[in-house]
Scaffold this motif. Sequence first.
Motif, PDB file in Angstrom:
ATOM      1  N   ALA A 277       5.263  23.519 -34.558  1.00 23.15           N
ATOM      2  CA  ALA A 277       6.503  24.512 -35.039  1.00 23.15           C
ATOM      3  C   ALA A 277       7.893  24.245 -34.100  1.00 23.15           C
ATOM      4  O   ALA A 277       9.026  24.557 -34.585  1.00 23.15           O
ATOM      5  CB  ALA A 277       5.808  25.815 -34.524  1.00 23.15           C
ATOM      6  N   GLU A 278       7.580  23.936 -32.762  1.00 27.47           N
ATOM      7  CA  GLU A 278       8.658  23.794 -31.895  1.00 27.47           C
ATOM      8  C   GLU A 278       9.144  22.526 -32.494  1.00 27.47           C
ATOM      9  O   GLU A 278      10.575  22.483 -32.546  1.00 27.47           O
ATOM     10  CB  GLU A 278       8.229  23.589 -30.560  1.00 27.47           C
ATOM     11  N   LEU A 279       8.736  21.564 -32.878  1.00 23.66           N
ATOM     12  CA  LEU A 279       9.070  20.003 -33.090  1.00 23.66           C
ATOM     13  C   LEU A 279      10.040  20.222 -34.451  1.00 23.66           C
ATOM     14  O   LEU A 279      11.084  19.899 -34.597  1.00 23.66           O
ATOM     15  CB  LEU A 279       8.100  19.113 -33.348  1.00 23.66           C
ATOM     16  N   VAL A 280       9.280  21.207 -35.438  1.00 18.53           N
ATOM     17  CA  VAL A 280      10.055  21.366 -36.682  1.00 18.53           C
ATOM     18  C   VAL A 280      11.198  22.061 -36.578  1.00 18.53           C
ATOM     19  O   VAL A 280      12.080  21.753 -37.261  1.00 18.53           O
ATOM     20  CB  VAL A 280       8.958  21.833 -37.878  1.00 18.53           C
ATOM     21  N   ALA A 281      11.196  23.238 -35.817  1.00 21.30           N
ATOM     22  CA  ALA A 281      12.323  23.894 -35.755  1.00 21.30           C
ATOM     23  C   ALA A 281      13.507  23.455 -35.105  1.00 21.30           C
ATOM     24  O   ALA A 281      14.429  23.377 -35.559  1.00 21.30           O
ATOM     25  CB  ALA A 281      11.989  25.188 -34.841  1.00 21.30           C
ATOM     26  N   ALA A 282      13.221  22.546 -33.955  1.00 22.03           N
ATOM     27  CA  ALA A 282      14.525  21.719 -33.377  1.00 22.03           C
ATOM     28  C   ALA A 282      14.900  20.856 -34.517  1.00 22.03           C
ATOM     29  O   ALA A 282      16.139  20.450 -34.657  1.00 22.03           O
ATOM     30  CB  ALA A 282      13.665  21.236 -32.176  1.00 22.03           C
ATOM     31  N   HIS A 283      14.259  20.027 -35.245  1.00 21.67           N
ATOM     32  CA  HIS A 283      14.535  19.267 -36.204  1.00 21.67           C
ATOM     33  C   HIS A 283      15.546  19.870 -37.156  1.00 21.67           C
ATOM     34  O   HIS A 283      16.631  19.569 -37.569  1.00 21.67           O
ATOM     35  CB  HIS A 283      13.366  18.523 -36.831  1.00 21.67           C
ATOM     36  N   ARG A 284      15.152  21.021 -37.648  1.00 17.81           N
ATOM     37  CA  ARG A 284      15.916  21.964 -38.723  1.00 17.81           C
ATOM     38  C   ARG A 284      17.032  22.268 -38.159  1.00 17.81           C
ATOM     39  O   ARG A 284      18.012  22.599 -38.815  1.00 17.81           O
ATOM     40  CB  ARG A 284      14.814  22.901 -39.385  1.00 17.81           C
ATOM     41  N   ALA A 285      17.041  22.428 -36.942  1.00 20.22           N
ATOM     42  CA  ALA A 285      18.372  23.101 -36.079  1.00 20.22           C
ATOM     43  C   ALA A 285      19.195  21.909 -35.765  1.00 20.22           C
ATOM     44  O   ALA A 285      20.538  22.039 -35.531  1.00 20.22           O
ATOM     45  CB  ALA A 285      17.841  23.611 -34.797  1.00 20.22           C
ATOM     46  N   GLY A 286      18.918  20.630 -36.287  1.00 21.35           N
ATOM     47  CA  GLY A 286      19.737  19.428 -36.150  1.00 21.35           C
ATOM     48  C   GLY A 286      19.607  18.900 -34.583  1.00 21.35           C
ATOM     49  O   GLY A 286      20.916  18.098 -34.196  1.00 21.35           O
ATOM     50  N   HIS A 287      18.677  19.048 -33.929  1.00 18.96           N
ATOM     51  CA  HIS A 287      18.411  18.392 -32.543  1.00 18.96           C
ATOM     52  C   HIS A 287      17.570  17.465 -32.551  1.00 18.96           C
ATOM     53  O   HIS A 287      16.527  17.425 -33.030  1.00 18.96           O
ATOM     54  CB  HIS A 287      17.851  19.648 -31.520  1.00 18.96           C
ATOM     55  N   ASP A 288      17.902  16.383 -31.733  1.00 18.51           N
ATOM     56  CA  ASP A 288      16.966  15.436 -31.378  1.00 18.51           C
ATOM     57  C   ASP A 288      16.126  16.029 -30.386  1.00 18.51           C
ATOM     58  O   ASP A 288      16.494  16.611 -29.573  1.00 18.51           O
ATOM     59  CB  ASP A 288      17.714  14.134 -30.806  1.00 18.51           C
ATOM     60  N   VAL A 289      14.668  15.687 -30.475  1.00 18.97           N
ATOM     61  CA  VAL A 289      13.792  16.129 -29.567  1.00 18.97           C
ATOM     62  C   VAL A 289      13.026  14.909 -28.768  1.00 18.97           C
ATOM     63  O   VAL A 289      12.579  13.889 -29.357  1.00 18.97           O
ATOM     64  CB  VAL A 289      12.622  16.726 -30.202  1.00 18.97           C
ATOM     65  N   ALA A 290      12.998  15.246 -27.548  1.00 17.13           N
ATOM     66  CA  ALA A 290      12.226  14.236 -26.596  1.00 17.13           C
ATOM     67  C   ALA A 290      10.752  15.171 -26.595  1.00 17.13           C
ATOM     68  O   ALA A 290      10.381  16.212 -25.939  1.00 17.13           O
ATOM     69  CB  ALA A 290      12.651  14.090 -25.413  1.00 17.13           C
ATOM     70  N   ARG A 291       9.704  14.319 -26.724  1.00 17.73           N
ATOM     71  CA  ARG A 291       8.307  14.870 -26.827  1.00 17.73           C
ATOM     72  C   ARG A 291       7.703  13.905 -25.688  1.00 17.73           C
ATOM     73  O   ARG A 291       7.150  12.574 -25.756  1.00 17.73           O
ATOM     74  CB  ARG A 291       7.321  14.802 -28.098  1.00 17.73           C
ATOM     75  N   LEU A 292       7.669  14.464 -24.353  1.00 15.87           N
ATOM     76  CA  LEU A 292       7.305  13.423 -23.301  1.00 15.87           C
ATOM     77  C   LEU A 292       5.665  13.502 -23.189  1.00 15.87           C
ATOM     78  O   LEU A 292       4.930  14.757 -23.028  1.00 15.87           O
ATOM     79  CB  LEU A 292       7.929  14.199 -21.874  1.00 15.87           C
ATOM     80  N   HIS A 293       5.115  12.384 -22.983  1.00 15.04           N
ATOM     81  CA  HIS A 293       3.592  12.305 -22.857  1.00 15.04           C
ATOM     82  C   HIS A 293       3.418  11.602 -21.493  1.00 15.04           C
ATOM     83  O   HIS A 293       4.141  10.359 -21.329  1.00 15.04           O
ATOM     84  CB  HIS A 293       2.930  11.645 -24.231  1.00 15.04           C
ATOM     85  N   SER A 294       2.502  11.791 -20.906  1.00 18.38           N
ATOM     86  CA  SER A 294       2.037  11.157 -19.556  1.00 18.38           C
ATOM     87  C   SER A 294       1.634   9.813 -19.968  1.00 18.38           C
ATOM     88  O   SER A 294       0.768   9.816 -21.000  1.00 18.38           O
ATOM     89  CB  SER A 294       0.950  11.980 -18.713  1.00 18.38           C
TER      90      SER A 294
END
Length: 249
Positions: free
Chosen positions: A64-81
Amino acid sequence: MTVYFIGAGPGAADLITVRGARTLAACQVCLYAGSLVPRELLAECPDDARLVDTAQLDIDAITAELVAAHRAGHDVARLHSGDPSVFSAVNEQMRRLDEAGVPYEVVPGVPAFAAAAAALKRELTVPTVGQTVILTRIAQRATAMPEGEDLATLGRSGALIVLHLAARYVDRVVEELLPHYGADCPAAVVAMASRPDELVLRGTLDDIAAQVKDAGVIRTAVIMVGRTLGAEQFHDSHLYSPARDRHTC
């Protein structure tokens, strides 16, 4: 906009790749696992970036966070160890993004086993001793292992075994590998690889479990078992051999 799955590396903040750091610095939203990703890395984010610790979120909340950010027009960094290609749980996130029509890219990182090998000052593949590395885990409270991928079966190969997420069950690891590797087989455990509190334990299958227990290691550790860890007498690689014909492909 795009979701970037970024390998944050094994722990040390400066082991993120240049591409990973540049991508992180360009994203308006960053989702990170607070229990694993070093806080220093977040300094690479823009000052006004939205930071979301996913440690207490389930897959639906993360999506939900990833999709919401995308729809708001933001690039998203999803950091994984470590690196997203191994034990990162990115598959289920990418599957959900595919269903939602959200584009994504993967930026590789330094995996924990590579940092552990560096701490041990060992090449995991040694000519004439061992040329195969098995990356695996054991089934306990987490996701079950597929049929045929239990340690007793994998151990028949004699290859170097690298175990993630298994320090708490080191007794079981030793019990299942002993029949195939022998009590004198070199073994090592690296906890918190590349971090200031890094701990390196070296021994054999006969004593490594006791060392792990005495040190109180139960998580964020890599277990390695195999003859290449102790190899001293071996032939040089053909790659740089004076006998190699360097005029042929």
